[in-house]
Design a protein around this motif. Structure first.
Motif, PDB file in Angstrom:
ATOM      1  N   ASP A 108      62.579   9.108 -17.355  1.00 36.01           N
ATOM      2  CA  ASP A 108      63.333   7.881 -17.769  1.00 36.01           C
ATOM      3  C   ASP A 108      64.284   7.218 -16.565  1.00 36.01           C
ATOM      4  OD1 ASP A 108      62.808   7.998 -20.421  1.00 36.01           O
ATOM      5  OD2 ASP A 108      64.368   9.422 -20.755  1.00 36.01           O
ATOM      6  N   ALA A 109      64.860   8.299 -15.996  1.00 40.24           N
ATOM      7  CA  ALA A 109      65.693   7.773 -14.864  1.00 40.24           C
ATOM      8  C   ALA A 109      66.284   9.244 -14.148  1.00 40.24           C
ATOM      9  CB  ALA A 109      66.575   6.977 -15.164  1.00 40.24           C
ATOM     10  N   SER A 110      66.666   9.027 -12.925  1.00 36.02           N
ATOM     11  CA  SER A 110      67.357  10.209 -12.323  1.00 36.02           C
ATOM     12  C   SER A 110      68.727  10.407 -12.732  1.00 36.02           C
ATOM     13  CB  SER A 110      67.386   9.901 -10.877  1.00 36.02           C
ATOM     14  OG  SER A 110      68.396  11.063 -10.134  1.00 36.02           O
ATOM     15  N   GLN A 111      69.217  11.406 -13.307  1.00 37.08           N
ATOM     16  CA  GLN A 111      70.353  11.644 -13.622  1.00 37.08           C
ATOM     17  C   GLN A 111      71.596  11.884 -12.509  1.00 37.08           C
ATOM     18  OE1 GLN A 111      70.982  11.047 -17.106  1.00 37.08           O
ATOM     19  NE2 GLN A 111      68.858  10.732 -16.649  1.00 37.08           N
ATOM     20  N   GLY A 112      70.879  11.836 -11.338  1.00 38.73           N
ATOM     21  CA  GLY A 112      71.809  11.994 -10.175  1.00 38.73           C
ATOM     22  C   GLY A 112      71.725  13.366  -9.470  1.00 38.73           C
ATOM     23  N   VAL A 113      72.369  13.552  -8.435  1.00 44.34           N
ATOM     24  CA  VAL A 113      72.444  14.796  -7.674  1.00 44.34           C
ATOM     25  C   VAL A 113      73.447  15.785  -8.290  1.00 44.34           C
ATOM     26  CG1 VAL A 113      72.793  15.730  -5.359  1.00 44.34           C
ATOM     27  CG2 VAL A 113      71.821  13.605  -5.617  1.00 44.34           C
ATOM     28  N   GLU A 114      73.014  16.777  -8.434  1.00 46.22           N
ATOM     29  CA  GLU A 114      73.940  18.166  -9.011  1.00 46.22           C
ATOM     30  C   GLU A 114      73.882  19.479  -8.194  1.00 46.22           C
ATOM     31  OE1 GLU A 114      73.290  18.509 -13.360  1.00 46.22           O
ATOM     32  OE2 GLU A 114      72.964  16.429 -13.695  1.00 46.22           O
ATOM     33  N   ALA A 115      75.061  20.095  -8.079  1.00 52.01           N
ATOM     34  CA  ALA A 115      74.797  21.199  -7.636  1.00 52.01           C
ATOM     35  C   ALA A 115      74.995  22.408  -8.807  1.00 52.01           C
ATOM     36  CB  ALA A 115      76.211  21.439  -6.736  1.00 52.01           C
ATOM     37  N   ILE A 116      73.907  23.346  -8.813  1.00 49.30           N
ATOM     38  CA  ILE A 116      73.918  24.186  -9.820  1.00 49.30           C
ATOM     39  C   ILE A 116      73.687  25.601  -9.452  1.00 49.30           C
ATOM     40  CG2 ILE A 116      72.704  22.487 -11.373  1.00 49.30           C
ATOM     41  CD1 ILE A 116      70.010  23.692 -10.715  1.00 49.30           C
ATOM     42  N   GLU A 117      74.040  26.458  -9.934  1.00 48.38           N
ATOM     43  CA  GLU A 117      73.970  28.093  -9.797  1.00 48.38           C
ATOM     44  C   GLU A 117      72.556  28.626 -10.455  1.00 48.38           C
ATOM     45  OE1 GLU A 117      75.276  30.435  -8.196  1.00 48.38           O
ATOM     46  OE2 GLU A 117      76.583  28.843  -7.422  1.00 48.38           O
ATOM     47  N   THR A 118      71.688  29.362  -9.851  1.00 50.98           N
ATOM     48  CA  THR A 118      70.720  29.749 -10.340  1.00 50.98           C
ATOM     49  C   THR A 118      70.645  31.235 -10.200  1.00 50.98           C
ATOM     50  OG1 THR A 118      69.482  29.558  -8.055  1.00 50.98           O
ATOM     51  CG2 THR A 118      69.352  27.736  -9.857  1.00 50.98           C
ATOM     52  N   GLY A 119      69.628  32.055 -10.416  1.00 56.21           N
ATOM     53  CA  GLY A 119      69.502  33.313  -9.871  1.00 56.21           C
ATOM     54  C   GLY A 119      69.213  33.465  -8.535  1.00 56.21           C
ATOM     55  N   ALA A 120      68.450  32.561  -7.880  1.00 53.62           N
ATOM     56  CA  ALA A 120      68.422  32.528  -6.471  1.00 53.62           C
ATOM     57  C   ALA A 120      69.603  31.890  -5.587  1.00 53.62           C
ATOM     58  CB  ALA A 120      67.137  31.862  -6.262  1.00 53.62           C
ATOM     59  N   GLY A 121      70.675  31.735  -6.137  1.00 49.61           N
ATOM     60  CA  GLY A 121      71.799  31.227  -5.682  1.00 49.61           C
ATOM     61  C   GLY A 121      72.123  29.540  -5.957  1.00 49.61           C
ATOM     62  N   PRO A 122      73.081  29.193  -5.249  1.00 58.33           N
ATOM     63  CA  PRO A 122      73.638  27.825  -5.621  1.00 58.33           C
ATOM     64  C   PRO A 122      72.547  26.858  -4.813  1.00 58.33           C
ATOM     65  CG  PRO A 122      74.997  28.885  -3.983  1.00 58.33           C
ATOM     66  CD  PRO A 122      74.226  29.779  -4.412  1.00 58.33           C
TER      67      PRO A 122
END
Length: 72
Positions: free
Chosen positions: A3-17
């Motif tokens: 549909d569209a990019s929802q933008g840039v986001e910083a997320i936490e994952t099991g491999a780090g941010p």
């Protein structure tokens, strides 16, 4: 189709941010498709981290990164 990019986001994952680009695909009206959200890492080759599927009843299935390498 996305549909569209929802933008840039910083997320936490099991491999780090991670800094990611959030993309969303909505189902076509009347189809049995599910909404899918994908966060694409902006570093390390652009791998998906995570992927979120939403079922019609609102329950979700999420695939995320694991810090442990896959067995060979």
């Amino acid at each position: 189709m996305v549909d569209a990019s929802q933008g840039v986001e910083a997320i936490e994952t099991g491999a780090g941010p991670l800094s990611t680009t959030h993309l969303r695909r909505s189902p076509k009206p009347g189809s049995n498709d599910r909404p899918i959200d994908v966060w694409i890492a902006q570093q390390n080759g652009g791998y998906p981290a995570p992927v979120l599927y939403t079922e019609p009843n609102g329950s979700t299935v999420e695939m995320t990164l694991d810090p442990t390498p896959a067995p060979r």
